[in-house]
Every structure is written in structure tokens, then in C-alpha cells.
Design a protein around this motif. Structure first.
Motif, short mmCIF file in Angstrom:
data_model
loop_
_atom_site.label_atom_id
_atom_site.label_comp_id
_atom_site.label_asym_id
_atom_site.label_seq_id
_atom_site.Cartn_x
_atom_site.Cartn_y
_atom_site.Cartn_z
N LEU A 85 0.80 -1.22 0.00
CA LEU A 85 0.00 0.00 0.00
C LEU A 85 0.83 1.27 0.00
N PRO A 86 1.88 1.39 0.81
CA PRO A 86 2.67 2.63 0.75
C PRO A 86 3.37 2.83 -0.60
N LEU A 87 3.78 1.75 -1.26
CA LEU A 87 4.47 1.86 -2.55
C LEU A 87 3.53 2.28 -3.66
N GLU A 138 -3.52 2.83 4.97
CA GLU A 138 -4.03 1.83 5.90
C GLU A 138 -5.03 0.89 5.25
N ARG A 139 -5.53 1.26 4.08
CA ARG A 139 -6.55 0.43 3.44
C ARG A 139 -6.45 0.55 1.92
N ALA A 140 -6.98 -0.45 1.22
CA ALA A 140 -6.90 -0.48 -0.25
C ALA A 140 -8.25 -0.22 -0.90
N TYR A 141 -9.18 0.34 -0.18
CA TYR A 141 -10.44 0.77 -0.77
C TYR A 141 -10.57 2.27 -0.55
N TYR A 142 -11.17 2.93 -1.51
CA TYR A 142 -11.29 4.38 -1.45
C TYR A 142 -12.23 4.85 -2.55
N ASP A 143 -12.49 6.13 -2.59
CA ASP A 143 -13.27 6.71 -3.67
C ASP A 143 -12.60 8.01 -4.11
N ASP A 151 -11.73 -3.16 -2.24
CA ASP A 151 -10.62 -4.08 -1.96
C ASP A 151 -11.21 -5.48 -1.92
N GLY A 152 -11.07 -6.20 -3.03
CA GLY A 152 -11.61 -7.55 -3.13
C GLY A 152 -10.89 -8.55 -2.24
N TYR A 153 -9.81 -8.12 -1.61
CA TYR A 153 -9.03 -9.01 -0.75
C TYR A 153 -8.97 -8.51 0.69
N ASP A 154 -9.95 -7.70 1.07
CA ASP A 154 -9.99 -7.20 2.45
C ASP A 154 -10.18 -8.37 3.42
#
Length: 181
Positions: A117-119, A126-131, A144-147
Motif C-alpha cells: 500500500l505505501p508503494l 491503511e486500506r486499499a479501498y477508497y473513492d 478491496d476484493g481481498y480485504d
């Protein structure tokens, strides 16, 4: 594959355009084949990404681009995965606009999300879902399909435990990654 998509308003004038690419699946390893026997050109994939970014930049009115995941391949050796991700992200950084990333299963086979995520410059590391909204009338929602997943989290993480419990409940196969009943 990359291509600009125009969202059209009245009068056929695009409100905005964006580029899309998925499954770069780069790895610094010899060419191979997928599990289904499809040829894979791991090293060449970085050249495909470079051409896509160049195309977006030449287009001059691409507002942003979407990377739909799997920037590294699952066969990328674990000890090379971090550098492979950095190399691919460096190519995305050559785009003149904003790149919105999604993580894919191949990314998570190689690295924990805490390293990815930081890269990949997620809006919130902190998370891979957003808008995001490129213009006021449109909002993109990235899931995030892998949450809740058995990959990408530590083995004792609540999301991993939830995923394994769900797999054990709903998937009768001994090998949980098998489609066979």
C-alpha cells in the motif's frame, strides 16, 4: 491492454478521459506459461506498461489512469518482489496525471499489504479501498476484493481468520483454491 475511455456529455464532448491497464504481471524471470498454458512474457510486460504510459501522456487530455491490479506476477521470486513492485510503480510515476491503483491476488501472493500500500500510493495507506471524483458529477468507488482474504494479511489477523472460516464453511474442497466440487 490500455485505452482511453471518454465519458460523453451532451454535444458529444468528453467530460473527462482516463486510461486503464490491468495485469502488468511483471517479473524479472524467463518467459513461461500460465496455469492454463497461456504464454507469459514477464520481462516484456514492463515495456507494455511503458507504451501505455507514453500513450496516455501523448493523448494530453487523460485526466487519470486506473491500474486494476496484479502489477507483479505470482511467479516472481519472493526475494525479488519488493524491487519488482518498485520498478513497476516507477513506470506508473512517469504518467503526467494521477494513477489510482488496486491490489490483486498476484500482488498479495508476493508481498503483504503493509508493504504494497505505501508503494502504490493509495490515498490512505491503511486500506486499499477508497473513492475519488474526477469531476463533481462522477464518483469512482474502488473496492478491496481481498480485504477479507487468506492472502495479504498475517496468519493470525482477524481478516485472515474470517476468510478461512468462510472458506471452511462454504468450500468443501480440501484444496480451497480448487474449483472442483
Amino acid at each position: 491492454m490500455s485505452y482511453p475511455n471518454g465519458l460523453v456529455s451532451q454535444g458529444n464532448q468528453p467530460l473527462f478521459s482516463f486510461g486503464v491497464i490491468t495485469d502488468v504481471q511483471y517479473a524479472d524471470i524467463p518467459d513461461g506459461r500460465s496455469f492454463l498454458g497461456v504464454p507469459r512474457y514477464y520481462r516484456n510486460n514492463i515495456l507494455v506498461l511503458q507504451k501505455a504510459v507514453q500513450n496516455w501522456n501523448n493523448h494530453q487530455n487523460i485526466s487519470f489512469s486506473l491500474n486494476l491490479g496484479d502489477i507483479v506476477d505470482g511467479f516472481c521470486p519472493k526475494d525479488q518482489s519488493l524491487e519488482a513492485v518498485k520498478k513497476v510503480v516507477k513506470e506508473f510515476d512517469k504518467f503526467n496525471g494521477r494513477v489510482y491503483h488496486m491490489i490483486g491476488n498476484h500482488c498479495l501472493y508476493n508481498l503483504p499489504r503493509s508493504k504494497l500500500l505505501p508503494l502504490m500510493t493509495f490515498p490512505n495507506v491503511e486500506r486499499a479501498y477508497y473513492d475519488f471524483s474526477p469531476i463533481r458529477e462522477y464518483r469512482f468507488v474502488v473496492f478491496d476484493g481481498y480485504d477479507i482474504s487468506a492472502i495479504g494479511w498475517p496468519h493470525d489477523h482477524p481478516h485472515t481468520i474470517d476468510a478461512i472460516n468462510l472458506l471452511n464453511k462454504k468450500n468443501p474442497n480440501l484444496e480451497k483454491n480448487s474449483p472442483v466440487d
